[in-house]
Design a protein around this motif. Structure first.
Motif: not given
Length: 325
Positions: A143-145, A151-155
């Motif tokens: 997640w980004y703080n 809105p970004l989540v890297e999977l």
């Protein structure tokens, strides 16, 4: 189907992750070993939700409803024993994470999916102590703080997890209006942090050489590249401008730009002097103690404004196709 979430760690990232899921209707257990930290986390979540009300992003009744969906725990087993999806947001210490996942493998139902918020530790190393079956149910979700606004989540998509399970995780994030990036290689920093560090390296270098004041350098970024980056990716910008132009400019500029392989020495010197930014009262700018909360609030308000605007963004796939390799 993923319905019950657990978040381990009630710090900066953990509380925001719990808040994001609770806002969109999920039953969330929030764990920390420190009871006071849990109490503080709930207070911060309430304050952040009230700010969203002020910005007309959520309704006022959503504050209480969201808070009711979050249950706090100091007992790890009780936190996770009925959960479908468990996210750890504990300090970036490999041994700590390895032992935590080993405990989770014992405490959680067989179907539970494990996730790590790391952006620096290898997935294969973190899951060394868990069963082979569970290794197919483990993922990096970075997640980004601040987690409740960005809105970004890297999977991670490294081949250990079956496609149907990965799609279930992807759908989970889509349900809370997150944009997911599928990371194909287990590389340090994943995608967004590497891009950010590339920009930061040149920004620090420009300050070091005295090319402009910190304020003007930030202004050049905010109203230049970052103004486009808010809605348009670098590869789209390259296509719009012309690959030939970008190739020529790259040949001219890259050879005179910073290519250091370590943190900027000016940055290191500031850290040595205790100039850590807002947390110490001085970094590249100075911050009066009684003004810091207002600065943080303005930052959050700008992110909320961007978040509201992003709902009108047209997905690039609807207007063009990617060129196959």
């Amino acid at each position: 189907m993923i319905n019950k979430i657990a978040v381990l760690g009630a710090g900066t990232m953990g509380h925001g992750i719990a808040e994001a899921f609770a806002m969109y209707g999920y039953d969330v257990n929030l764990y920390d070993t420190d009871e006071n930290k849990l109490k503080d986390a709930i207070k911060v979540i309430e304050e952040e939700l009230k700010m969203l009300v002020e910005a007309n992003f959520i309704e006022s009744q959503s504050v209480g409803i969201t808070l009711e969906r979050i249950t706090v725990f100091t007992d790890l087993k009780q936190t996770v024993e009925d959960r479908d999806y468990v996210i750890e947001a504990v300090p970036e210490i490999l041994e700590l994470k390895q032992n935590l996942f080993k405990q989770l493998d014992e405490y959680c139902p067989s179907h539970t999916i494990f996730a790590s918020n790391t952006s620096s530790l290898p997935l294969t190393s973190m899951m060394e102590l868990i069963s082979d079956k569970r290794k197919e149910q483990m993922i990096v979700n970075h997640w980004y703080n601040p987690g409740h606004l960005m809105p970004l989540v890297e999977l991670s998509y490294f081949g250990n997890m079956p496609d149907d399970l990965f799609k279930e995780v992807e759908q989970l994030y889509n349900s809370i209006k997150k944009q997911t990036v599928k990371v194909l290689q287990d590389i340090p920093g994943l995608i967004a942090n590497r891009i950010q560090q590339g920009i930061a390296r040149e920004v620090f270098s420009l300050i070091e050489m005295g090319a402009a004041t910190p304020d003007d350098i930030d202004k050049a970024l905010k109203f230049g590249p970052a103004f486009r980056y808010a809605t348009t990716g670098q590869l789209e910008i390259t296509d719009l401008g012309g690959l030939d132009i970008w190739c020529t400019v790259g040949d001219n500029l890259l050879k005179v730009m910073d290519n250091s392989q370590h943190a900027n020495e000016m940055l290191r010197q500031k850290v040595a002097e205790g100039k850590l930014g807002m947390k110490s009262g001085e970094g590249f700018y100075e911050y009066k103690k009684d003004e810091i909360s207002a600065v943080k609030k303005r930052f959050a308000e700008k992110l909320i404004h961007q978040l509201k605007a992003s709902e009108f963004y047209i997905d690039r796939s609807s207007i063009k196709e990617e060129v196959p390799n």
